[in-house]
Scaffold this active site. Structure first.
Site, PDB file in Angstrom:
ATOM      1  N   HIS A   1       0.958  -0.961   0.201  1.00 44.67           N
ATOM      2  CA  HIS A   1      -0.208  -0.268  -0.274  1.00 44.67           C
ATOM      3  C   HIS A   1       0.721   1.836  -0.296  1.00 44.67           C
ATOM      4  O   HIS A   1       0.327   2.838  -0.819  1.00 44.67           O
ATOM      5  CB  HIS A   1      -1.197  -0.033   1.053  1.00 44.67           C
ATOM      6  CG  HIS A   1      -1.853   1.594   1.270  1.00 44.67           C
ATOM      7  ND1 HIS A   1      -3.080   1.100  -0.117  1.00 44.67           N
ATOM      8  CD2 HIS A   1      -1.782   2.103   1.203  1.00 44.67           C
ATOM      9  CE1 HIS A   1      -3.533   2.331  -0.625  1.00 44.67           C
ATOM     10  NE2 HIS A   1      -3.023   3.610   0.744  1.00 44.67           N
TER      11      HIS A   1
ATOM     12  N   TYR B   1       2.404   5.602  -2.292  1.00 46.18           N
ATOM     13  CA  TYR B   1       2.705   6.985  -2.154  1.00 46.18           C
ATOM     14  C   TYR B   1       3.678   7.002  -3.264  1.00 46.18           C
ATOM     15  O   TYR B   1       3.680   7.996  -3.003  1.00 46.18           O
ATOM     16  CB  TYR B   1       2.778   7.280  -0.671  1.00 46.18           C
ATOM     17  CG  TYR B   1       0.084   7.176   0.045  1.00 46.18           C
ATOM     18  CD1 TYR B   1      -0.568   6.858  -0.813  1.00 46.18           C
ATOM     19  CD2 TYR B   1       0.272   5.936   0.710  1.00 46.18           C
ATOM     20  CE1 TYR B   1      -1.297   7.403  -0.346  1.00 46.18           C
ATOM     21  CE2 TYR B   1      -0.840   5.610   0.957  1.00 46.18           C
ATOM     22  CZ  TYR B   1      -2.195   6.814   0.333  1.00 46.18           C
ATOM     23  OH  TYR B   1      -3.791   6.117   0.717  1.00 46.18           O
TER      24      TYR B   1
ATOM     25  N   HIS C   1     -11.298   1.931  -9.251  1.00 44.88           N
ATOM     26  CA  HIS C   1     -10.314   2.383  -8.246  1.00 44.88           C
ATOM     27  C   HIS C   1      -8.982   2.611  -8.767  1.00 44.88           C
ATOM     28  O   HIS C   1      -8.575   4.109  -8.349  1.00 44.88           O
ATOM     29  CB  HIS C   1     -10.394   1.593  -7.069  1.00 44.88           C
ATOM     30  CG  HIS C   1      -9.731   2.455  -5.338  1.00 44.88           C
ATOM     31  ND1 HIS C   1      -9.417   3.047  -5.345  1.00 44.88           N
ATOM     32  CD2 HIS C   1      -8.004   1.625  -4.948  1.00 44.88           C
ATOM     33  CE1 HIS C   1      -8.206   3.598  -4.405  1.00 44.88           C
ATOM     34  NE2 HIS C   1      -7.978   2.115  -4.359  1.00 44.88           N
ATOM     35  N   PHE C   2      -7.807   1.315  -9.227  1.00 48.16           N
ATOM     36  CA  PHE C   2      -6.957   2.103  -9.273  1.00 48.16           C
ATOM     37  C   PHE C   2      -6.309   2.230 -10.678  1.00 48.16           C
ATOM     38  O   PHE C   2      -5.520   3.100 -10.299  1.00 48.16           O
ATOM     39  CB  PHE C   2      -5.949   0.677  -8.899  1.00 48.16           C
ATOM     40  CG  PHE C   2      -5.894  -0.522  -9.489  1.00 48.16           C
ATOM     41  CD1 PHE C   2      -5.830  -0.729 -10.799  1.00 48.16           C
ATOM     42  CD2 PHE C   2      -6.821  -2.043  -9.069  1.00 48.16           C
ATOM     43  CE1 PHE C   2      -6.202  -1.828 -11.876  1.00 48.16           C
ATOM     44  CE2 PHE C   2      -6.636  -2.550  -9.025  1.00 48.16           C
ATOM     45  CZ  PHE C   2      -6.522  -3.282 -10.492  1.00 48.16           C
ATOM     46  N   HIS C   3      -7.731   2.556 -11.462  1.00 51.96           N
ATOM     47  CA  HIS C   3      -7.255   2.751 -12.619  1.00 51.96           C
ATOM     48  C   HIS C   3      -7.747   4.638 -13.038  1.00 51.96           C
ATOM     49  O   HIS C   3      -6.934   5.377 -13.546  1.00 51.96           O
ATOM     50  CB  HIS C   3      -8.765   2.257 -13.896  1.00 51.96           C
ATOM     51  CG  HIS C   3      -7.450   0.991 -14.568  1.00 51.96           C
ATOM     52  ND1 HIS C   3      -7.560  -0.635 -13.866  1.00 51.96           N
ATOM     53  CD2 HIS C   3      -6.943   0.873 -15.201  1.00 51.96           C
ATOM     54  CE1 HIS C   3      -7.780  -0.853 -14.465  1.00 51.96           C
ATOM     55  NE2 HIS C   3      -6.442  -0.445 -15.548  1.00 51.96           N
TER      56      HIS C   3
ATOM     57  N   ARG D   1     -12.551  -8.959 -10.124  1.00 50.95           N
ATOM     58  CA  ARG D   1     -11.190  -8.661 -10.914  1.00 50.95           C
ATOM     59  C   ARG D   1     -10.753  -9.938 -11.111  1.00 50.95           C
ATOM     60  O   ARG D   1     -10.948 -11.155 -11.114  1.00 50.95           O
ATOM     61  CB  ARG D   1     -10.994  -7.730 -10.146  1.00 50.95           C
ATOM     62  CG  ARG D   1      -9.717  -8.597  -8.891  1.00 50.95           C
ATOM     63  CD  ARG D   1      -9.626  -7.933  -8.000  1.00 50.95           C
ATOM     64  NE  ARG D   1      -8.090  -7.395  -8.273  1.00 50.95           N
ATOM     65  CZ  ARG D   1      -6.948  -6.607  -7.508  1.00 50.95           C
ATOM     66  NH1 ARG D   1      -7.247  -6.882  -6.048  1.00 50.95           N
ATOM     67  NH2 ARG D   1      -5.897  -5.953  -8.130  1.00 50.95           N
ATOM     68  N   ARG D   2      -9.850  -9.364 -12.066  1.00 46.53           N
ATOM     69  CA  ARG D   2      -8.835 -10.748 -12.904  1.00 46.53           C
ATOM     70  C   ARG D   2      -9.525 -11.792 -13.675  1.00 46.53           C
ATOM     71  O   ARG D   2      -8.820 -11.874 -14.856  1.00 46.53           O
ATOM     72  CB  ARG D   2      -8.180 -11.059 -11.302  1.00 46.53           C
ATOM     73  CG  ARG D   2      -7.151 -10.159 -10.681  1.00 46.53           C
ATOM     74  CD  ARG D   2      -6.480 -10.963 -10.083  1.00 46.53           C
ATOM     75  NE  ARG D   2      -5.147  -9.965 -10.125  1.00 46.53           N
ATOM     76  CZ  ARG D   2      -4.837  -9.358  -8.320  1.00 46.53           C
ATOM     77  NH1 ARG D   2      -5.100 -10.294  -7.186  1.00 46.53           N
ATOM     78  NH2 ARG D   2      -3.921  -8.713  -7.932  1.00 46.53           N
TER      79      ARG D   2
END
Ligand code: HAS
Length: 572
Positions: A219, A223, A375-377, A438-439
């Site tokens: 995680h 950042y 979320h991560f895109h 997902r995946r």
């Protein structure tokens, strides 16, 4: 500041090399979205199997592209801010390690020996070249920080005893301190668990411990990607809108809060994992909310900086100043504004979905669904990618001494990406409520009306996500034309390292916000408190599974899967 010879080559190649890999990474993303929607009914693309492609897509886009651009950008901005040249010898060492490591890992992934996804969870096991490659890439990325920037900064400090550490240097130092700290757990996982298993030295490892060590790194890794983007938002964006950074102390405080809170949060990826205590998961959930605070500060500071700039250009009214922002300007460096703005708008979605993820109970509804993909895109695939594309193109121009070519195309790219990713995000988020995973290569079964697994309620959303993916890839193609045009354009001036840097509107000195030591000490205390017990639990309670190490003769994943697919196709 002028730059020549080996140093110029290194900075340029740290941008061009990952860009070339990114072309493959983006293409494989297109394959995934089309395959998941069942538009491409296959498990192969360009000879690359679906999960092998998914591994390459994640590893190239999220690990290789980001790490190279972060090193290139921080190298250049530290050099420019301190007005001191970098040491070519040190930079060569870093370059050889990073490029060598990437090539090793690429060999493993491209030959089907490392189909382990970018999280490389055991019992999925890769060829040793994958792990060694990752370690070399990571070690190489740290070399400039320890051996070049810190000595340079100390020399600068001697000459400027009364000057505050420049904000971009502070940003780079926080980013790489964070990077160094989080590499320790993942290095332990790789060196003491995965590599020995891969080499056949041990027969079993503890997967729970491996995953806990991974998310200790995984995680805060986000950042490591995000902070350089924030450095650009604080230093460059205000200048592009003709204004100033609204508050220098607020920007410094945001960096320090990231140092404090971004590491002890990894258990929010393991809410559903057995063997870890609920109380510690809740504690990590609270700390995850705390790490959203510096992003809220950033949202305010950046919006205020844009407002200040727009008002300087004659903007007025509560929202009327929005009209004065350079949305479509190709003057000077203003084309970059579109990248930052599009990234910020996507990050609004990324932030909201992230808060949902972090909320312990709500996470149970969205974990391992397409929600996380949305979320991560909009985070790493949104603000991070767009700001990294902007800075790569900008640095390519200055380092080659050329103007940015096809600026119109360069300007259209972020907007196409924005629209595409928004459609993709919303579709993936809604699909998640119906349980879309997902995946999974859903196209081969769930999207096939002849299959017993057919899920008609997923079809619309997966088609919409394909539309979003196609638009984003069109944006990337526009960017690619501009990038290649700039790469091969005739130089018209001396190559330089320079950035359009804004001064600050509120510029008072708050010594605590420039001194990393107390924040680092606080971070170490929080890490010890938050991880001692979960690591102990994982060590004693982790199920030690028999995980077969990689063996050259068995299995040969690509061949095996090709045979299975052929058999399935024949049956159909
Ligand atoms: Fe995340 C999963 C929680 C931020 C990336 N995240 C992931 C994964 C990735 C990722 C790659 O708690 C998947 C990992 C995997 O493979 O399994 N994430 C959060 C939270 C935040 C967050 C709370 N994530 C990021 C960032 C990423 C990233 C940043 C990449 C760079 N994430 C999670 C959780 C999971 C997770 C769980 C696990 C889910 C599961 O179950 O598997 C926060 O840091 C977000 C804070 C952000 C904000 C937004 C501030 C808004 C800004 C824009 C302002 C706009 C302006 C424009 C000013 C609060 C700064 C105004 C315009 C004008 C014109 C005026």
């Amino acid at each position: 500041m002028q730059v020549r010879g080996g140093l110029r080559f290194i900075l340029l190649s740290e941008i061009v090399f990952p860009f070339l890999l990114l072309i493959l990474g983006v293409l494989l993303g297109l394959f995934q979205v089309l395959a998941r929607a069942g538009i491409l009914k296959t498990s192969h693309f360009l000879g690359i199997e679906y999960y092998q492609g998914l591994t390459l897509h994640g590893a190239i886009n999220a690990i290789v592209f980001t790490t190279f651009v972060i090193v290139a950008f921080c190298n250049a901005i530290v050099m420019y801010s301190l007005q001191r040249s970098l040491k070519p010898g040190i930079q060569w060492v870093s370059w050889v390690l990073m490029v060598g490591g990437t090539l090793m890992a690429a060999f493993a992934m491209l030959t089907g020996r490392a189909t382990v996804l970018y999280t490389f969870y055991p019992p999925l096991i890769a060829h040793w070249t994958f792990y060694v490659g990752v370690v070399l890439l990571v070690v190489g990325s740290l070399v400039p920080f320890f051996l070049d920037w810190i000595p340079n900064y100390l020399a600068w400090r001697k000459e400027n005893p009364d000057t505050r550490m420049p904000l971009p240097v502070l940003g780079a130092f926080v980013t790489f301190t964070l990077w160094f700290l989080i590499i320790i757990p993942v290095a332990i996982e790789i060196l003491f668990q995965l590599l020995p298993l891969s080499l056949g030295w041990v027969e079993e490892i503890n997967p729970l411990l491996a995953r806990t060590l991974f998310w200790f790194f995984g995680h805060p890794l986000v950042y490591f990607w995000l902070l350089p983007a924030y450095m650009m938002l604080y230093s460059i964006l205000p200048k592009l809108v003709g204004g100033k950074l609204y508050s220098d102390p607020a920007a410094r405080l945001a960096f320090m809060l990231f140092l404090l809170f971004s590491i002890p949060v990894g258990l929010h990826h393991q809410f559903t994992e057995g063997g870890l205590t609920a109380g510690w998961k809740l504690w990590h959930a609270f700390l995850t909310f705390m790490v959203a605070v510096p992003s809220f500060i950033t949202a305010f500071t950046v919006a205020a900086s844009m407002e200040y700039g727009a008002r300087q250009q004659g903007g007025s009214g509560l929202f009327g100043w929005w009209r004065k922002l350079p949305y479509f300007s190709t003057q000077g460096d203003q084309w970059m504004f579109a990248y930052f703005l599009s990234g910020l708008l996507l990050f609004l979605f990324g932030g909201i979905t992230g808060i949902v993820n972090a909320s312990y109970n709500m996470n149970l509804a969205v974990h391992n669904t397409s929600w996380v993909v949305g979320h991560f895109h909009t985070t790493v695939g949104g603000l991070v990618t767009l700001s990294f594309l902007a800075i790569s193109l900008y640095m390519l121009g200055t380092l080659r001494g050329t103007d940015v070519k096809f600026k119109g195309l360069a300007l259209s790219a972020p907007y196409l990406w924005l629209i595409g990713m928004l459609i993709f995000e919303v579709a993936m988020s809604i699909a998640a409520f119906y349980g879309f995973p997902r995946r999974t290569n859903a196209g081969l079964n769930y999207m096939d009306p002849t299959s017993i697994h057919y899920r008609p309620d997923w079809v619309l959303y997966s088609y919409l996500s394909a539309l979003g993916g196609i638009l984003a890839v069109l944006g990337f193609v526009a960017y690619m034309v501009s990038f290649l045009g700039t790469l091969f354009a005739k130089p018209v001036r001396e190559p330089t390292v320079e950035f359009p840097m804004a001064s600050a509107y509120h510029d008072n000195d708050v010594p605590l916000y420039s001194n990393m030591r107390p924040w680092l000490a606080g971070a170490l205390v929080l890490i010890v408190i938050s991880y001692s017990s979960p690591l102990y639990d994982a060590t004693v309670r982790g199920i030690t599974a028999k995980s077969p190490a990689y063996n050259e003769r068995f299995p040969v994943p690509l061949k095996q899967i090709q045979m299975q697919t052929r058999a399935e196709a024949e049956k159909r």
